[in-house]
Motif scaffolding. Sequence first.
Motif, mmCIF file in Angstrom:
data_model
loop_
_atom_site.group_PDB
_atom_site.id
_atom_site.type_symbol
_atom_site.label_atom_id
_atom_site.label_comp_id
_atom_site.label_asym_id
_atom_site.label_seq_id
_atom_site.Cartn_x
_atom_site.Cartn_y
_atom_site.Cartn_z
ATOM 1 N N UNK A 1 0.841 -1.194 0.000
ATOM 2 C CA UNK A 1 0.000 0.000 0.000
ATOM 3 C C UNK A 1 0.878 1.247 0.000
ATOM 4 N N UNK A 2 0.338 2.406 -0.398
ATOM 5 C CA UNK A 2 1.119 3.631 -0.299
ATOM 6 C C UNK A 2 1.557 3.851 1.149
ATOM 7 N N UNK A 3 2.827 4.166 1.326
ATOM 8 C CA UNK A 3 3.394 4.378 2.652
ATOM 9 C C UNK A 3 4.464 5.445 2.602
ATOM 10 N N UNK A 4 4.797 5.963 3.774
ATOM 11 C CA UNK A 4 5.884 6.922 3.938
ATOM 12 C C UNK A 4 6.858 6.324 4.941
ATOM 13 N N UNK A 5 8.144 6.401 4.618
ATOM 14 C CA UNK A 5 9.203 5.844 5.449
ATOM 15 C C UNK A 5 10.233 6.923 5.757
ATOM 16 N N UNK A 6 10.992 6.720 6.844
ATOM 17 C CA UNK A 6 12.100 7.612 7.196
ATOM 18 C C UNK A 6 13.376 6.787 7.179
ATOM 19 N N UNK A 7 14.446 7.355 6.594
ATOM 20 C CA UNK A 7 15.734 6.673 6.556
ATOM 21 C C UNK A 7 16.516 6.983 7.829
ATOM 22 N N UNK A 8 17.585 6.255 8.057
ATOM 23 C CA UNK A 8 18.439 6.487 9.224
ATOM 24 C C UNK A 8 19.042 7.890 9.199
ATOM 25 N N UNK A 9 19.234 8.450 8.010
ATOM 26 C CA UNK A 9 19.801 9.801 7.906
ATOM 27 C C UNK A 9 18.741 10.888 8.032
ATOM 28 N N UNK A 10 17.458 10.485 8.153
ATOM 29 C CA UNK A 10 16.381 11.456 8.346
ATOM 30 C C UNK A 10 15.641 11.860 7.089
ATOM 31 N N UNK A 11 16.036 11.350 5.924
ATOM 32 C CA UNK A 11 15.293 11.693 4.712
ATOM 33 C C UNK A 11 14.029 10.839 4.629
ATOM 34 N N UNK A 12 13.141 11.209 3.732
ATOM 35 C CA UNK A 12 11.833 10.570 3.598
ATOM 36 C C UNK A 12 11.768 9.793 2.289
ATOM 37 N N UNK A 13 11.228 8.584 2.356
ATOM 38 C CA UNK A 13 10.986 7.753 1.178
ATOM 39 C C UNK A 13 9.479 7.555 1.076
ATOM 40 N N UNK A 14 8.930 7.811 -0.118
ATOM 41 C CA UNK A 14 7.485 7.689 -0.335
ATOM 42 C C UNK A 14 7.227 6.556 -1.316
ATOM 43 N N UNK A 15 6.293 5.679 -0.954
ATOM 44 C CA UNK A 15 5.867 4.583 -1.814
ATOM 45 C C UNK A 15 4.450 4.879 -2.267
ATOM 46 N N UNK A 16 4.210 4.834 -3.553
ATOM 47 C CA UNK A 16 2.874 5.089 -4.057
ATOM 48 C C UNK A 16 2.725 4.614 -5.490
ATOM 49 N N UNK A 17 1.595 4.944 -6.075
ATOM 50 C CA UNK A 17 1.324 4.594 -7.465
ATOM 51 C C UNK A 17 2.064 5.555 -8.389
ATOM 52 N N UNK A 18 2.617 5.036 -9.464
ATOM 53 C CA UNK A 18 3.293 5.896 -10.435
ATOM 54 C C UNK A 18 2.324 6.929 -10.982
ATOM 55 N N UNK A 19 2.819 8.134 -11.169
ATOM 56 C CA UNK A 19 2.015 9.221 -11.708
ATOM 57 C C UNK A 19 2.605 9.677 -13.038
ATOM 58 N N UNK A 20 1.750 10.090 -13.925
ATOM 59 C CA UNK A 20 2.177 10.631 -15.214
ATOM 60 C C UNK A 20 1.876 12.121 -15.303
ATOM 61 N N UNK A 21 1.862 12.819 -14.156
ATOM 62 C CA UNK A 21 1.524 14.241 -14.135
ATOM 63 C C UNK A 21 2.463 15.054 -15.026
ATOM 64 N N UNK A 22 3.738 14.712 -15.037
ATOM 65 C CA UNK A 22 4.721 15.285 -15.955
ATOM 66 C C UNK A 22 5.904 14.338 -16.019
#
Length: 68
Positions: free
Chosen positions: A22-43
């Motif tokens: 499912x779409x989720x948001x994760x945090x890395x050990x260095x503090x950055x954010x990883x987002x999982x979701x459906x591919x978008x063709x917005x641009x």
Amino acid sequence: MARRELTRLTGSFNGPNCDDDCPNVYRTASGSIVVQGNLSNAFHAPEGEALVEIPEAVLREAVRALGW
């Protein structure tokens, strides 16, 4: 980077009970954010990048989990 190295911020904090596909948001050990979701063709994203779409509720849940 393996998924087990990430801290999952969504799916268990008063949100829908979602498994790993499912779409989720994760945090890395260095503090950055990883987002999982459906591919978008917005641009067309630049080389090496991708656009994903996540429900607003998932983003709100991640913000709450981070205490922002």
